[in-house]
Design a protein around this motif. Sequence first.
Motif, PDB file in Angstrom:
ATOM      1  N   ALA A 430       0.812  -1.222   0.000  1.00  0.00           N
ATOM      2  CA  ALA A 430       0.000   0.000   0.000  1.00  0.00           C
ATOM      3  C   ALA A 430       0.841   1.266   0.000  1.00  0.00           C
ATOM      4  CB  ALA A 430      -0.964   0.007   1.182  1.00  0.00           C
ATOM      5  N   LYS A 431       2.135   1.158  -0.170  1.00  0.00           N
ATOM      6  CA  LYS A 431       3.001   2.324  -0.231  1.00  0.00           C
ATOM      7  C   LYS A 431       3.003   2.886  -1.648  1.00  0.00           C
ATOM      8  CE  LYS A 431       7.805   3.770   0.497  1.00  0.00           C
ATOM      9  NZ  LYS A 431       9.176   3.312   0.874  1.00  0.00           N
ATOM     10  N   GLN A 432       2.839   4.194  -1.756  1.00  0.00           N
ATOM     11  CA  GLN A 432       2.847   4.815  -3.075  1.00  0.00           C
ATOM     12  C   GLN A 432       4.238   4.731  -3.678  1.00  0.00           C
ATOM     13  OE1 GLN A 432       0.258   6.370  -5.064  1.00  0.00           O
ATOM     14  NE2 GLN A 432       1.958   6.001  -6.463  1.00  0.00           N
ATOM     15  N   ARG A 433       4.336   4.169  -4.861  1.00  0.00           N
ATOM     16  CA  ARG A 433       5.614   4.059  -5.566  1.00  0.00           C
ATOM     17  C   ARG A 433       5.610   4.988  -6.777  1.00  0.00           C
ATOM     18  NH1 ARG A 433       8.383  -0.581  -3.809  1.00  0.00           N
ATOM     19  NH2 ARG A 433       7.559  -1.042  -1.744  1.00  0.00           N
ATOM     20  N   PHE A 434       6.805   5.255  -7.269  1.00  0.00           N
ATOM     21  CA  PHE A 434       6.965   6.164  -8.394  1.00  0.00           C
ATOM     22  C   PHE A 434       7.905   5.562  -9.426  1.00  0.00           C
ATOM     23  CE2 PHE A 434       5.619   8.722  -4.876  1.00  0.00           C
ATOM     24  CZ  PHE A 434       4.807   9.703  -5.433  1.00  0.00           C
ATOM     25  N   THR A 435       7.735   5.985 -10.663  1.00  0.00           N
ATOM     26  CA  THR A 435       8.648   5.627 -11.747  1.00  0.00           C
ATOM     27  C   THR A 435       9.422   6.877 -12.149  1.00  0.00           C
ATOM     28  OG1 THR A 435       7.228   3.878 -12.599  1.00  0.00           O
ATOM     29  CG2 THR A 435       8.810   4.821 -14.123  1.00  0.00           C
TER      30      THR A 435
END
Length: 503
Positions: A430-435
């Motif tokens: 549930a952790k927001q990840r980024f590219t």
Amino acid sequence: MATVLSIADVEVGMEKWTAKVTAQEKQQVTSSISTPTRNQKFIFIDFEGSKVEGIIFNSDIAIMSPRIEVYKKYLISNAQVKRILDNFRTTELTKQWIITSRTIIEEIVDDEDVIAAKFTYTKFRDLAQYMDRKDISVGLLLQFLSLDIMGIVIVALDERNVTINSKEARVQKLVIVNEELQTLMLSMWNAFIDNEGSKIISDIQNYPVLIGRRLNVQNYNGVALSTWFDSAVLVNPPIQEAMELKNCQKDLRAGFTLIIFDLRASRNAKCLADIVEKRTYNRYNPDISCQADQKTTDISKISSKHKNVWVKASFSFENIFQKFWYIGCEKCFGSTSADYGAQFMCNTCKQKHKAEPRCKFDVDLSDDTGIVTATLFGDLAEKLLTFTAKEAMEHYFQNTALPLEILHEDIKSKKFLACIRPVQVPLADAKQRFTMVYYKEVSHDQVSIIDSSEQTLISPSAGETSSSKAKVCLLQKLDASAENMQLSSEALQSSPRKKPRQA
């Protein structure tokens, strides 16, 4: 025959008049949100360069719209002339001719092939400032200042059906190239596909010239364009700039060098063919989306609502245990469990391709306000890692760590400007990840911090056109190596989860 007037001489409320005009634009039929009223708008231009808006309503559209074709000349008589109320204006024009089934329209033929339209072309690299603004579009800015884009169409991707707000829609993407060999994607929607799109497809082998007006600037591979309700797309318009773009020459007569496309020359044909074959238009283009004075956002203010966000940060991945590679389709990069080198049917692109290693790893980005994790892919990842995906894979199967000690120490003292986008599908933790879609090393004073909601629009200089002195000489670009002409980073896929290195 009655005296033929110019557009400027046809006043509001005038009756019994005739004007000679050219149909410059023919917009799509639109419907009112609150009423059943339908309308179709036109832009007419005369030999003086004066313009007026034409409009047809409801049942008259089927009768009169087929009578008017873009770039053809007409004598129009006795249309009702009204002033456009401010809340109904979508262009800088203030007068409107209301065309009904009683309006007299006569097509005429003369020897003048070029219409007197003048446009102020927005450079591709200046479009980012208008990105995802719901209140404006290119061509509808700063009190109706006319901003337009021009390029040639080199690729038409397949039409797709999509669902938006529970409604079915059709979209087709076109690849546009300007005189600096920069590429943009233009999404054509619904009726635009049937009308202007069909003309483009039929002439795609000849690289048709396209002028886009009142387009929406969106966030795709940095910057992309899309049609919307009042957009206009002009295909091979008979105006001077379009003819110069289509023809071949270096014009020295005006006392300066104007570099334009020679679509028949082998050098240009090879450059365009390379873009098509290597599909470099799918890659992130920092030349368009990264500004010289790029504004950044504090990491603590980043949220999943951002589409793309620029940050100035330190990089670190020394304490993240990961493989630095994965096996994927050599064409679409979709992950697969197929063995390295095996031919397999890809579940993503639905084609049979070879399984190849691709570089991928996570990096922690930090500034004085917080820390965020982003994933790098492909060439961008290999550039930072200083190892190829194949080399990382070989070390992994040999159960030896990549020698990264010097690299870790080196990047500790550096600052980077990075563009990251949120991964839309939440991961299991549930952790927001980024590219990360782009990065470059910067000094401490190269960028400034600004709240992401703030935007400043930069209008083009008065009279500035696509042949501005600031443009890069096309012949120098053509003589450059293929590697230097390619865009610097790829469009990236969603972030995978971290995987520990095997002991």
